[in-house]
Structures are given as C-alpha cells and as structure tokens.
Design an enzyme around this catalytic site. Sequence first.
Site, short mmCIF file in Angstrom:
data_model
loop_
_atom_site.label_atom_id
_atom_site.label_comp_id
_atom_site.label_asym_id
_atom_site.label_seq_id
_atom_site.Cartn_x
_atom_site.Cartn_y
_atom_site.Cartn_z
N CYS A 71 -16.64 -7.25 7.71
CA CYS A 71 -18.03 -7.61 8.01
C CYS A 71 -18.39 -7.42 9.48
O CYS A 71 -19.37 -6.75 9.81
CB CYS A 71 -18.34 -9.04 7.54
SG CYS A 71 -17.48 -10.36 8.43
N HIS A 121 -18.93 -15.11 8.29
CA HIS A 121 -19.37 -13.81 7.80
C HIS A 121 -20.61 -13.38 8.58
O HIS A 121 -21.39 -14.22 9.02
CB HIS A 121 -19.69 -13.90 6.30
CG HIS A 121 -19.98 -12.58 5.66
ND1 HIS A 121 -19.05 -11.58 5.52
CD2 HIS A 121 -21.13 -12.10 5.10
CE1 HIS A 121 -19.60 -10.55 4.89
NE2 HIS A 121 -20.86 -10.82 4.63
N HIS A 133 -24.19 -5.60 4.63
CA HIS A 133 -22.91 -6.19 5.03
C HIS A 133 -21.76 -5.55 4.27
O HIS A 133 -21.96 -4.80 3.32
CB HIS A 133 -22.94 -7.71 4.81
CG HIS A 133 -22.95 -8.12 3.37
ND1 HIS A 133 -22.06 -9.03 2.87
CD2 HIS A 133 -23.73 -7.76 2.32
CE1 HIS A 133 -22.29 -9.22 1.58
NE2 HIS A 133 -23.31 -8.45 1.23
#
Length: 157
Positions: A71, A121, A133
């Site tokens: 990520c 994240h 993402h």
Amino acid sequence: MNARKRVPALFSRAGTASALAIAAVGGSVLAPGFTGEAEALGASARALEIAASKKGSPYQYGAAGPYRFDCSGLTHYSFRKVGKRLPRTAAGQYNHTRHVRAASRQPGDLVFFHSGGRVYHVGIYAGTGRVWHSPKSGEVVRKERIWSRSVLYGRVR
C-alpha cells in the site's frame, strides 16, 4: 461563444485529473499567493494518474514498484514520480502530510486507514468516496469505495 459557455464545456470534456490540473494552473494565475498550494494539487493529480496506471499490478509486501506494490509502496512510487518525497511507511506518510478534514479532501490526497491510534493502510483518494490502493497479498492495485469510517486524510506538500 462567450467565456462563460466555453469554460463549462472545457471541464465537461476533461477528466477529473485534467480538470484538477486546469484548476491548479488557473489558481496560480488568479491567486499568486497560493502558488505552492496549486503546485501541490497539480502534483497530487499527476500522482493519482500514476497510481491509476498501475491498475492490476500485484501486491507484494515491501514492494515499491514499478511492477509490484504494497500500500505505501504505491503511494511512495506515485508521488516520487512527480518529484515529491514521502517516507516509505503508511504511518510515516501520515506524519509527513498536511492533515485535512474529510469535507476538504480532494482527489490526490492520501487516505489513511487507522485502528486504535495506529495507521495501518494508505491509498490515494480518487474522488466520489473511492480510493486507489494495493490491498493485500493475493490482490492487485485497484480503485474501490472507501469501506471504513476510520480514515484520515493528508495532503502531500
């Protein structure tokens, strides 16, 4: 055709990132004191385009491109390609950005997912409640609806 009719037609033909780039350029001409902000928005729009161009790239823990990403590797890579430096981890990136309210978020801002005070994240806001993402092992870079209310937003300077 007068200018009032041309401008909406221009924006209706332009994509989101193109419209942001046009607005950023126009903003720097109309408001010289805000040149830094306009430049940041232009870089963010370009970083968003770069992230989107990586659609389908596989997730790999610790990878920062150009073919595999985790990520924070995707966000790091996308902003590096437009000349912006970011730390390598999601938490480091959160600490490096100018925090913005959800009501002020713009495409190209970073979206940070958190739990218990820990950022775990990150993705790039794509507009309309969606984020680009690299989700997790076995999945690929994609755009999807933001699935949590536990998010914070940051603008890369």
